[in-house]
Each structure stands twice: as C-alpha cells, then as structure tokens.
Design an enzyme around this catalytic site. Structure first.
Site, PDB file in Angstrom:
ATOM      1  N   TYR A 167      -1.824  -8.882  29.389  1.00  0.00           N
ATOM      2  CA  TYR A 167      -1.120  -8.320  28.031  1.00  0.00           C
ATOM      3  C   TYR A 167       0.009  -9.172  27.382  1.00  0.00           C
ATOM      4  CZ  TYR A 167       1.229  -5.043  25.556  1.00  0.00           C
ATOM      5  OH  TYR A 167       2.043  -4.559  23.807  1.00  0.00           O
TER       6      TYR A 167
ATOM      7  N   THR B 164       6.445  -8.083  22.530  1.00  0.00           N
ATOM      8  CA  THR B 164       6.184  -7.116  23.733  1.00  0.00           C
ATOM      9  C   THR B 164       7.100  -7.542  24.464  1.00  0.00           C
ATOM     10  OG1 THR B 164       5.162  -5.233  25.988  1.00  0.00           O
ATOM     11  CG2 THR B 164       4.289  -7.640  24.627  1.00  0.00           C
TER      12      THR B 164
END
Ligand code: UDP
Length: 334
Positions: free
Chosen positions: A145, A121
């Site tokens: 995250y 990501t």
C-alpha cells in the site's frame, strides 16, 4: 483567492473524498465527482455536486468529463486503502493505486489540466527512525500500500519536472471523525480503524475492542498515532488547491497531521468519556507491521499554507464520529 474552480474529485463517494467535496462546495468551488462505487456510496455525494460513475483509468471518459465540465484541477482520492489486503494482493494495489493513477495523470497532461492534489499517506515512511517525522526523512514503506502511493509521488515529481503541471501530495496520518454537520462520515463496512471500531462498540454494534499490543515503547505501552479530523484534512485540500493555482510552478509534499499523538488507550478513554460508558477492552498481541508511534511534523503545511486546524481535540473527533455512526444504519439501507 481563486473561486469557482471546477475540480474533478476522484473517489468523491468515499470517506475522505466526500468530505473534500463538502469543503469545496463550502468554499465556493465546483466539485465534479468520478467514483466507480466499488467502496464508495452514491448517497455520500451531495446533490449539488455533479456525479459520474466510472473508472479513473477510462481515459475516454476522463477526457469527456474534463472537456464538458471545464476541469481546472483534480483531487485524486480513488484507490485501495487496506494495508493487510495489499500484502496479500500486491498487484491489486499496484494496479488500482499506481497503474490507474498513471493513466489518470496521462489524461490530465494530454488535456492540459495542470494541477493535482494527491492522497498520499504516512505509510510512505514505513517505520520512521524518529517521531515526529518530517517530509524529508527517508521513505521506506513496509507494505505494498505504502509503496504503491510512494510510486505515485515519484511519478508526480517527474511529470511536474517535464510538463506544465504542479501537484501537492498530502501524506495523511490517521484520519478520523466525521463532518461536523453530519453530512458525511466513515461508512466503510468492515472497517479496521481503531476509532471506527471503538464507536461501533460504543453503540453496541460489536461487543468489545481489541487492543493490539501493550508492550510498545510508549508511555502506556499501546501504539501512538496522530489522529486528524477529516474536516481539517478536507480543508487542507482546498488550501492546497488554491496554492497550486496561485503558484503553478511550485509543487509540494506535505504531512497532514496535528503533530501530536494519542495512544490506543487514550483513544478508548476518550470514547468512554464522551459516552459515559466503559468499553470492554481485550488486550491482545501486536499486529504485524505496526510502528510504536507515528506522529507528523506538520510545520511545513502550517508555514507554507497557513493551515489552521479547527478540530484538534480528541473528544470532538470522537463526538463527530459517534454522531455519524448513530445515523449510519439508516443511510446504508438507502
Ligand atoms: N488498533 C487496535 N485495535 C484495533 C485497531 C487498531 O489496538 O481494533 C491500534 C493499532 O495497532 C494502532 C492504532 O490502533 O496502534 C491505529 O490503528 P489503525 O488501524 O486505526 O490505523 P493505522 O495506524 O494502522 O493506519
């Protein structure tokens, strides 16, 4: 080009995973899905893909699947993806994203599966100093995250150095849209992503759209992101797979985006254009942790893999997202 590879797709019943399954089928490969169906949907897996309901950390099950299905490579999508939840419950993210992936990689190494494509990501960059951001720029995630994904990238790097194993970590920017043939799309209930919220509002599923922050250092003051069509992203996974098999000594960490961005207002304008209807916009304060702009430098994936996006057009992304959203209600009751 390698054909008929048997590919274990973890999280293949989820948003991006289900599009990767379609891309694999469309390219003549054989996807085998494992998904625990915590956030995925059984119906999102096409009938011609083999499906196992289970957990990636169940090493006995993974070993059995690898043997029975003669798995050549893994596309690893399974994981938790909600940034604010990762701030409230970091251990869930280090468990689901980092610890379980460690277990999965261990099963792969033990069973001589030598290739892995990993869903990483742009959140690994945190707030980049410059935009577009290049892969060799500093990675300083600002939420668990992003950290949980960066830790997996680090594991992969070390495992590739120690074992007969290569990988491609794809750092996704803002994934949006739906399969152009409307076979899959973003189905998450209570999704927080801008375009999903905008198409829900356009179809009357919500009354308005909040615009989080109007004082960013961008042209119109709203946040700028690099929106990439999920089908182009899925195609990048198939190219990466074939590159890993063709050159088993080389690993990659690559941005996946179009290299240009749109502001929140431009996204909402596109929805207005496509629907010929004006969304109600509520101008609100900034959301914590949002950078002004997050845009990929995508030259590495274009140069190395010859990746050619087909849907680099915001209106097309919106059209596909809308088409999916229209028929979603029927599927979710199945
Ligand atoms: N955003 C917004 N309203 C929303 C959801 C998002 O204004 O209801 C903005 C958000 O602040 C950011 C951009 O839209 O600038 C994209 O946010 P999203 O949550 O879709 O993805 P992120 O970039 O956070 O991964």
């Amino acid at each position: 080009m390698a054909e008929n590879l048997s590919v274990l797709v973890t999280g293949g019943a989820g948003y991006i995973g289900s599009h990767a399954v379609l891309a694999l089928l469309d390219s003549g490969h054989r996807p085998v899905v494992i998904d625990n169906l915590v956030t995925g949907f059984r119906w999102a897996v096409p009938d011609n893909a083999t499906f196992y309901e289970g957990d990636i950390a169940n090493s006995q099950m993974i070993t059995r699947i690898i043997e029975n299905e003669r798995i050549d490579a893994v596309m690893h999508f399974a994981g938790s993806v909600v940034v604010p939840e990762s701030v409230e419950n970091p251990l869930k993210y280090y468990h689901n994203n980092t610890a379980k992936t460690r277990s999965l990689i261990e099963s792969l190494v033990a069973n001589e599966v030598r290739h892995m494509i990993f869903s990483s990501t742009a959140a690994t960059y945190g707030i980049p100093e410059t935009s577009p951001v290049r892969e060799d720029m500093p990675t300083r995630p600002i939420n668990p995250y992003g950290t949980s994904k960066l830790m997996t990238e680090m594991m992969l790097r070390d495992v590739a150095a120690a074992h007969d194993f290569n990988y491609c970590a794809l750092r996704y920017f803002n994934v949006a849209g739906a399969d152009p043939k409307a076979r899959s799309g973003q189905s998450t209930v209570g999704a927080t992503h801008l375009l999903k919220i905008a198409v829900e509002a356009a179809l009357g599923k919500r009354g308005s759209v909040s615009v989080f922050g109007t004082d960013y250092a961008t042209e119109d003051g709203t946040g700028v992101r690099d929106y990439i069509h999920v089908a182009d992203l899925a195609a990048a996974h198939v190219i990466a797979l074939e590159a890993l098999v063709a050159n088993p000594k080389t690993s990659h960490t690559l941005n996946c985006g179009y290299g240009h961005g749109y502001s929140v207002m431009q996204v909402l304008d596109a929805v207005d254009r496509v629907t010929n209807h004006k969304l109600v916009r509520n101008l609100e304060g900034r959301r914590a942790g949002d950078p002004d702009a997050l845009i990929s430098d995508n030259r590495a994936i274009v140069d190395r893999f010859g990746w050619q996006p087909k849907y680099d057009d915001l209106d097309v992304i919106v059209e596909h997202a809308l088409a999916w959203e229209r028929q979603l209600g029927e599927r979710q009751t199945q």
